[in-house]
Every structure is written in structure tokens, then in C-alpha cells.
Design a protein around this motif. Structure first.
Motif, short mmCIF file in Angstrom:
data_model
loop_
_atom_site.label_atom_id
_atom_site.label_comp_id
_atom_site.label_asym_id
_atom_site.label_seq_id
_atom_site.Cartn_x
_atom_site.Cartn_y
_atom_site.Cartn_z
N VAL A 33 -41.51 -15.16 -19.03
CA VAL A 33 -41.96 -16.32 -18.18
C VAL A 33 -40.74 -16.29 -17.82
O VAL A 33 -39.86 -16.43 -17.68
CB VAL A 33 -42.09 -17.30 -19.42
CG1 VAL A 33 -42.33 -18.56 -18.80
CG2 VAL A 33 -43.75 -17.31 -20.52
N MET A 34 -41.18 -16.39 -16.05
CA MET A 34 -40.34 -16.90 -14.80
C MET A 34 -40.09 -18.15 -14.56
O MET A 34 -40.35 -18.72 -14.53
CB MET A 34 -41.27 -16.76 -14.16
CG MET A 34 -39.19 -16.51 -12.77
SD MET A 34 -40.16 -16.10 -11.21
CE MET A 34 -40.79 -14.21 -11.03
N GLY A 35 -39.07 -18.36 -15.23
CA GLY A 35 -38.11 -19.41 -14.59
C GLY A 35 -38.04 -20.48 -13.91
O GLY A 35 -37.46 -19.07 -12.70
N MET A 80 -52.54 -19.69 -11.15
CA MET A 80 -53.86 -19.51 -11.61
C MET A 80 -54.81 -19.37 -10.42
O MET A 80 -55.74 -17.92 -11.09
CB MET A 80 -54.43 -21.36 -11.95
CG MET A 80 -53.28 -22.34 -13.03
SD MET A 80 -53.28 -21.30 -14.35
CE MET A 80 -55.11 -21.10 -14.93
N ALA A 81 -54.85 -19.55 -9.56
CA ALA A 81 -55.19 -18.87 -8.86
C ALA A 81 -55.04 -17.16 -8.63
O ALA A 81 -56.13 -15.64 -8.92
CB ALA A 81 -54.71 -18.79 -7.46
N ALA A 82 -53.53 -16.53 -8.82
CA ALA A 82 -53.48 -15.36 -9.30
C ALA A 82 -53.75 -14.72 -10.80
O ALA A 82 -54.58 -13.69 -10.69
CB ALA A 82 -51.69 -14.99 -8.88
N ASP A 83 -54.18 -15.63 -11.51
CA ASP A 83 -54.72 -15.20 -12.47
C ASP A 83 -56.01 -14.41 -12.90
O ASP A 83 -57.16 -14.49 -13.14
CB ASP A 83 -54.31 -16.09 -13.99
CG ASP A 83 -54.94 -15.89 -15.11
OD1 ASP A 83 -54.51 -14.70 -15.71
OD2 ASP A 83 -55.65 -16.85 -15.60
N THR A 84 -56.44 -15.84 -11.30
CA THR A 84 -57.97 -15.59 -11.94
C THR A 84 -58.26 -14.22 -11.07
O THR A 84 -59.26 -13.70 -10.95
CB THR A 84 -58.66 -16.67 -10.57
OG1 THR A 84 -58.60 -18.31 -11.50
CG2 THR A 84 -60.31 -16.41 -10.37
N ALA A 85 -57.33 -14.12 -9.22
CA ALA A 85 -58.23 -13.40 -9.15
C ALA A 85 -57.74 -11.43 -9.96
O ALA A 85 -58.28 -10.85 -9.40
CB ALA A 85 -57.02 -13.02 -7.62
N GLY A 86 -57.08 -11.74 -11.01
CA GLY A 86 -56.59 -10.63 -11.69
C GLY A 86 -57.25 -10.08 -12.82
O GLY A 86 -57.62 -9.37 -13.19
N LEU A 88 -43.12 -28.57 -6.60
CA LEU A 88 -43.46 -28.02 -6.70
C LEU A 88 -43.94 -27.31 -7.68
O LEU A 88 -44.94 -26.16 -7.88
CB LEU A 88 -41.90 -27.88 -6.71
CG LEU A 88 -41.02 -27.49 -5.72
CD1 LEU A 88 -38.95 -27.24 -5.80
CD2 LEU A 88 -41.47 -26.40 -4.49
N ILE A 89 -43.56 -28.49 -8.31
CA ILE A 89 -44.69 -28.18 -9.87
C ILE A 89 -46.47 -27.75 -9.37
O ILE A 89 -47.10 -27.26 -10.23
CB ILE A 89 -44.95 -28.93 -10.96
CG1 ILE A 89 -42.93 -28.92 -11.66
CG2 ILE A 89 -45.49 -28.73 -11.87
CD1 ILE A 89 -42.78 -30.36 -12.72
N ALA A 90 -46.89 -28.66 -8.91
CA ALA A 90 -48.28 -28.22 -8.50
C ALA A 90 -48.36 -27.04 -7.55
O ALA A 90 -49.59 -25.91 -8.12
CB ALA A 90 -48.85 -29.79 -7.36
N ALA A 91 -47.43 -26.53 -6.72
CA ALA A 91 -47.98 -25.77 -5.78
C ALA A 91 -47.95 -24.25 -6.54
O ALA A 91 -48.46 -23.36 -6.69
CB ALA A 91 -46.75 -26.09 -4.61
N ALA A 92 -46.57 -24.17 -7.51
CA ALA A 92 -45.96 -23.09 -8.26
C ALA A 92 -47.93 -22.87 -9.32
O ALA A 92 -48.83 -21.78 -9.38
CB ALA A 92 -45.14 -23.06 -9.51
N VAL A 93 -48.11 -23.82 -9.57
CA VAL A 93 -49.45 -23.88 -11.39
C VAL A 93 -51.13 -23.45 -9.97
O VAL A 93 -51.31 -22.75 -10.29
CB VAL A 93 -49.28 -24.60 -11.51
CG1 VAL A 93 -50.65 -25.33 -12.15
CG2 VAL A 93 -48.43 -25.51 -12.43
N LYS A 94 -50.56 -23.67 -9.13
CA LYS A 94 -52.27 -23.72 -8.77
C LYS A 94 -51.78 -22.31 -7.69
O LYS A 94 -53.16 -21.60 -8.12
CB LYS A 94 -51.87 -24.34 -6.88
CG LYS A 94 -53.28 -24.34 -6.34
CD LYS A 94 -53.23 -25.26 -4.60
CE LYS A 94 -54.31 -24.73 -4.46
NZ LYS A 94 -54.84 -26.40 -3.00
N ALA A 95 -51.19 -22.06 -7.52
CA ALA A 95 -50.72 -20.47 -7.22
C ALA A 95 -50.40 -19.58 -8.18
O ALA A 95 -51.26 -18.23 -8.23
CB ALA A 95 -48.96 -20.10 -6.41
N LYS A 105 -47.12 -16.31 -8.11
CA LYS A 105 -47.69 -15.15 -7.97
C LYS A 105 -47.08 -14.13 -8.53
O LYS A 105 -48.05 -13.57 -9.56
CB LYS A 105 -48.27 -15.41 -6.61
CG LYS A 105 -49.05 -15.90 -6.13
CD LYS A 105 -49.20 -15.33 -4.27
CE LYS A 105 -50.23 -17.04 -3.71
NZ LYS A 105 -50.50 -16.54 -2.59
N GLY A 106 -46.24 -13.44 -8.97
CA GLY A 106 -45.40 -12.56 -8.82
C GLY A 106 -45.12 -12.48 -10.44
O GLY A 106 -45.51 -11.40 -11.41
#
Length: 381
Positions: free
Chosen positions: A269-271, A369-375, A360-367, A336-337
Motif C-alpha cells: 500500500v503506497m503512502g 477506483m477508476a484504475a481498479d475498475t479499468a483493471g 487530495l484524498i478525493a482526487a486520489a481515491v477517484k483515480a 493509479k500506479g
């Protein structure tokens, strides 16, 4: 009623007491003869067996937020408990007596708010290297601490525990005590698959003694459920223009833990830092939260800003300096990474964010979850 049950009830009552009964900042949990007796001669019916020790159920991408112990959980916006699926109270601490709290009332409140929103709540355990070294040096002390931790988890109605020992080392052989302690704690947490055990680790960008002190069996086995990799604070007080947590640091850190040390992907898990640091100058008084940086005129989409100092109000040798932080674009790339190559994201520290569209939390979580869905999308046949 046997003495073990009496002890559990006694500790639960003490833990639930208000802070007025914990006037000393380092007031420990009671360590009495009943506790020692329960460790040395436990009820045979309570002994763990290999058949009923296993990790708790997974819950997908981890979105972990630390909350400092002195903060009132009421100050954390409700949306944060929905954006994160794990909150970690930072911290309960260790000393020579074992486990103690500075603000137990905030853990009670944070646990309640987390449970109400469906967010998991873990108790982070911190303290100095010396204190961790002392309390884990012998089997008896390790058992004492594990016993105290497990009673606190139950008393505060938590989902588990996070260990933040900064840092065990090979040189003084604390890596051996660290491994023994985590394995024993893991067996207790994983009895019946009930509680989670996570652990904060160094970013490993230099592959040095701090990261090599984490034994391979902890990284590749089922002892620890995930590791919060602290990908930040790579700063220098002598070298200018050095970002303390840039993209390159994140890439290097993940390569080390995943490729070199063979940490399981889902456990990495990335800090992500919600604060900034200057470079090439002294740090005290000049480290700023993301919220403070924006208030000082920083751009939410950039990774650096010039902080101007009103020397008539603040005593400082500088009139201005450059601070480096993660802006929205950078934190989105990292998120995303983190999901593409690892198991989630972690924020230090939740309250340092802004409660606006520039979060930043909102931006990171959105990114993330989008990456998780795409994967998870299945390619068309």
C-alpha cells in the motif's frame, strides 16, 4: 467466574474510562499480576490451534487514512469515512510498562464514527525505537504487550492493529525481536480470522538497513495483512530542489518491495503525503500541511510553491522559501500506479487535506477506483 474473565472485564472497564482517569500523558494500561498469570498459565480452553488461525477476509483496494491521536474525530468530515475504507488511530504508544494512550477518548470516538460509516478502524501503535526494543526483547515482555493489545482491540471495538516501529535494525538484532513479535501478534489477531494486522515500513529507496531488517517471511507469508509503505520524507537540509516524495521515489520504492523483496502485490500500500517540505534548509517550523500551503497561495495542481514569511510576526532568518508537495495531478498518477502495481493507497495525515474541490484524498481515491475498475474489465473476444 475465573480470573481470566475477571481480568478481561477489568481491563475493558479501565479502557472505557474517560481521560480524567488518565491525567498523565503516559498512563499505561494496568500491568498487574493477573495479567502475568494469564500469560504464564492461560486457560487451556483459550489456547490457539493452527486449524483456527487464518487471515481475515480481504476487502479489495485499501484506502487507508491515519488520524493523529490528539485530533477530535468530530473535526474529520463525514465524507472521509466514505472515501477511506480503513482509518488508523495514530497512536497508542509503548513504554517499559507496555501499551498506553494519550487520548483514549478520541479512539473511542473514532471507533464509533468508523463503525457507523462501515469504515474499518485500526489502532496504530507507535513509540521510540528504544521502547520497542525494550518491550520486545524477551518472550515474557512480548507476551505482555500482545496481551494488552488484544484486550485493547476488544475493549475499543476495533478491527485490528497497525504497528509503526521506526525502525527495527539488523545491527542491534531488533529485526529478530520484531519478527517474533509480529508473528505472535498475528496469531492472536488471526484467531478465527477476526482481526487485521498491518505494518508501516520505510520506503526502501536506498535498500539500506532499515528496509532489509524486515524479514522475508513477513513479506511473503500470511503474518501481516498489508504494509503501509511510507513513500515520503526523502528530504535534504543541504541539497536544494529535492522533492521529498516525487514520482520517481514512488516507482523506486515499489520496485524495491515488489521485485527485490517479493512483497505480495495486494499487501503493498503506497503512502501519500498530505503535506510539504522545503529542501536545502532546516525543517522545523517550515513543514506545512497541504491545507496551509493552499492558504498561503500554493497551486493545487503544482508540486511546489513559494511560502512568504511575515518576519514581523514569525521569527525566521528567511523571508521566503520553496516548499515541495504533491499536487492533484501527481497524487492521481501515484494512486493509479499504486492500484496497478500494488494493493492500495494510504494518507498521512487525513486532517491535513482541504475540505473543498481541491481535496487530495478525493482526487486520489477517484483515480484509484477508476484504475481498479479499468483493471477488472474483461477484453472483448
Amino acid at each position: 467466574m475465573n480470573r481470566y474473565i475477571v481480568f478481561i472485564l477489568t481491563v475493558s472497564f479501565v479502557l472505557a474510562c474517560s481521560e480524567s482517569k488518565h491525567k498523565k500523558n503516559n498512563a499505561p494500561l494496568p500491568a498487574n499480576q493477573a495479567m502475568v498469570d494469564s500469560i504464564v498459565s492461560p486457560d487451556s480452553a483459550l489456547l490457539d490451534t493452527a486449524e483456527n488461525i487464518y487471515p481475515p477476509a480481504g476487502f479489495g483496494i485499501k484506502k487507508v487514512g491515519y488520524v493523529l491521536d490528539f485530533r477530535s474525530p468530530a473535526s474529520i468530515p463525514a465524507i472521509r469515512f466514505k472515501q477511506c475504507n480503513v482509518m488508523i488511530f495514530a497512536f497508542a504508544y509503548v513504554n517499559k510498562e507496555g501499551l498506553y494512550f494519550r487520548h483514549p477518548e478520541n479512539l473511542i470516538s473514532l471507533s464509533k464514527r468508523s463503525r457507523e460509516t462501515g469504515c474499518k478502524i485500526l489502532m496504530g501503535i507507535g513509540g521510540s525505537h528504544f521502547m520497542f526494543k525494550y518491550i520486545t526483547a524477551t518472550a515474557e515482555r512480548r507476551s505482555l504487550l500482545v496481551n494488552q493489545v488484544m484486550h485493547a482491540i476488544a475493549a475499543y471495538n476495533l478491527n485490528g492493529v497497525d504497528i509503526d516501529w521506526e525502525f527495527p535494525a539488523i545491527k542491534d538484532k531488533t529485526n529478530e525481536a520484531f519478527t517474533l513479535f509480529l508473528k505472535q501478534l498475528s496469531d492472536s489477531c488471526h484467531k478465527g480470522g477476526k482481526y487485521y494486522l498491518s505494518c508501516a515500513v520505510t520506503p526502501g529507496v536506498n535498500g539500506g538497513r532499515r528496509s532489509s531488517a524486515i524479514d522475508a517471511e513477513l513479506l511473503t507469508g500470511n503474518w501481516v495483512d498489508w504494509f503501509n509503505v511510507m513513500v515520503y520524507d526523502d528530504f535534504s537540509e543541504t541539497k536544494p530542489y529535492q522533492h521529498h516524495s516525487d514520482i520517481n521515489m514512488a516507482v523506486t520504492s515499489f520496485k524495491y518491495w515488489l521485485r527485490v523483496r517479493k512483497m505480495k502485490k495486494e499487501k503493498c500500500v503506497m503512502g501519500l503525503p498530505l503535506y510539504g517540505r522545503p529542501s536545502g534548509i532546516k525543517q522545523p517550523g517550515r513543514v506545512k500541511t497541504y491545507a496551509d500551503i493552499l492558504q498561503s497561495g500554493g497551486n493545487p495542481y503544482r508540486d511546489s510553491a513559494v511560502i512568504k514569511i511575515d518576519t514581523t510576526k514569525i521569527k525566521d532568518s528567511l523571508s521566503q522559501y520553496t516548499i515541495y508537495y504533491d499536487g492533484i495531478k501527481t497524487i492521481q498518477k501515484k494512486a493509479k500506479g499504486a492500484v496497478g502495481y500494488g494493493g492500495g493507497i494510504m494518507f498521512w495525515e487525513t486532517a491535513q487535506d482541504v475540505n473543498s474541490k481541491y481535496s487530495l484524498i478525493a482526487a486520489a481515491v477517484k483515480a484509484a477506483m477508476a484504475a481498479d475498475t479499468a483493471g477488472k474489465k474483461i477484453p472483448a473476444q
